[in-house]
Design an enzyme around this catalytic site. Structure first.
Site, PDB file in Angstrom:
ATOM      1  N   LYS A  36     -78.262  -0.008  42.808  1.00 22.14           N
ATOM      2  CA  LYS A  36     -78.817   0.934  43.770  1.00 22.14           C
ATOM      3  C   LYS A  36     -78.445   0.596  45.218  1.00 22.14           C
ATOM      4  CE  LYS A  36     -82.893   2.721  42.749  1.00 22.14           C
ATOM      5  NZ  LYS A  36     -84.305   2.917  42.346  1.00 22.14           N
ATOM      6  N   ASP A  38     -86.547   8.606  45.301  1.00 21.00           N
ATOM      7  CA  ASP A  38     -87.724   7.895  44.798  1.00 21.00           C
ATOM      8  C   ASP A  38     -88.977   8.233  45.617  1.00 21.00           C
ATOM      9  OD1 ASP A  38     -86.601   6.577  42.617  1.00 21.00           O
ATOM     10  OD2 ASP A  38     -85.981   4.853  43.807  1.00 21.00           O
ATOM     11  N   GLY A  76     -90.479  -4.760  47.051  1.00 15.84           N
ATOM     12  CA  GLY A  76     -89.130  -4.622  46.520  1.00 15.84           C
ATOM     13  C   GLY A  76     -88.530  -3.273  46.883  1.00 15.84           C
ATOM     14  N   GLY A  77     -87.441  -2.910  46.189  1.00 14.72           N
ATOM     15  CA  GLY A  77     -86.747  -1.671  46.490  1.00 14.72           C
ATOM     16  C   GLY A  77     -87.603  -0.442  46.298  1.00 14.72           C
TER      17      GLY A  77
END
Length: 284
Positions: A77, A114, A142-143
């Site tokens: 990603k 997202d 996190g991401g």
């Protein structure tokens, strides 16, 4: 906000898919397969296991092999941002892309949906949720958490509290997203929930096969909306605890469904419905 995107030219039999390593766990093929069948679209969605050292080569070839785009999952990603020709503002801000659109000339457009999926899921299953109702508390940095932070701040959250086992990652998010972000030590994660109107577990704690979720929820208000990015199991320990406190809860599956819809529309020319049939298809 995302940059404007020109519609992708639809191939005779458009192909899309998801790339990652590993990829066998992905539920995206079930979801997109359901939508393709439901709308009678003559297309295919293919899961592909791609090693990091082969990523650039794969992305060079697929736009000229009938592919109109891809979903991207771990560990690619972040890397796809450096390989894309165009990167949306939100993907650049988050530092990762989960959706690629291949243009007819072979150029790659990278986006991150997202955060969109996270907010759309909240609005669908907690329709009276208001971003400015009070502080938001995010567990994890996190991401996925970065996408959540960006979307909550963009939606109008005035104060966003964040904690992470490694405090530095939370501090990095504060440094990038500004003064509305307040960092809490991991040992104070339970206290961070005091007065929060929105509570989010953006870690893998409580996920099947992962470490248990042990953060105390005693300070969580019954008026809060609680949501978990984990969807295996659907009813996570975090959601169970929040429900016992009287909170409205939103499971993580809807985020997966909603984040997939913009890509499907761009690839196949049809905006799909995120409904109970889509949920059932993924849960089969």
């Amino acid at each position: 906000m995302a940059d404007a995107v020109a519609p992708t030219q639809i191939a005779d039999v458009p192909l899309s898919g998801v790339i990652g390593m590993p990829i066998g766990h992905s539920k995206s093929p079930r979801l997109h397969g359901h939508w393709l069948k439901h709308y009678g679209i003559n297309g295919h969605y293919v899961p592909m296991s791609v090693m990091p050292e082969h990523l650039a080569e794969v992305l060079r070839v697929l736009p000229f092999a009938g592919f109109v785009g891809l979903n991207v999952t771990i560990p690619h990603k972040e890397a796809v941002l450096t390989l894309a020709d165009v990167v949306t503002d939100r993907a650049a801000l988050i530092g990762a892309a989960n959706t690629l659109i291949f243009r007819p000339d072979g150029k790659i457009h990278a986006d991150n949906t997202d955060g969109y999926g996270f907010i759309a899921n909240l609005r669908q299953y907690a329709p009276d949720w208001q971003a400015d109702a009070g502080p938001a508390a995010v567990i994890g940095a996190g991401g996925a958490a970065r996408a959540v932070v960006a979307s909550l701040l963009d939606s109008g959250v005035h104060e966003l509290r964040i904690t992470n086992r490694t405090r530095l990652r939370a501090e990095q998010i504060k440094g990038e997203f500004g003064a509305r972000v307040v960092v809490y030590d991991w040992a104070q994660a339970g206290n961070m929930l005091d007065g929060a109107a929105t509570a989010v577990n953006a870690t893998s704690l409580g996920m099947t096969g992962k470490q248990p979720f042990r953060i105390p929820l005693d300070a969580l208000s019954p008026d809060a909306v609680a949501t978990d990015l984990v969807y295996t199991p659907l009813m996570t320990p975090f959601l169970e605890g929040a429900q016992q406190r009287g909170c409205r809860i939103v499971d993580g599956l809807g985020m997966l469904l909603h984040q997939a819809a913009p890509g499907f529309e761009r690839w196949f020319g049809q905006r799909p419905e995120v409904d109970e049939a889509a949920r059932a298809a993924v849960l089969e």
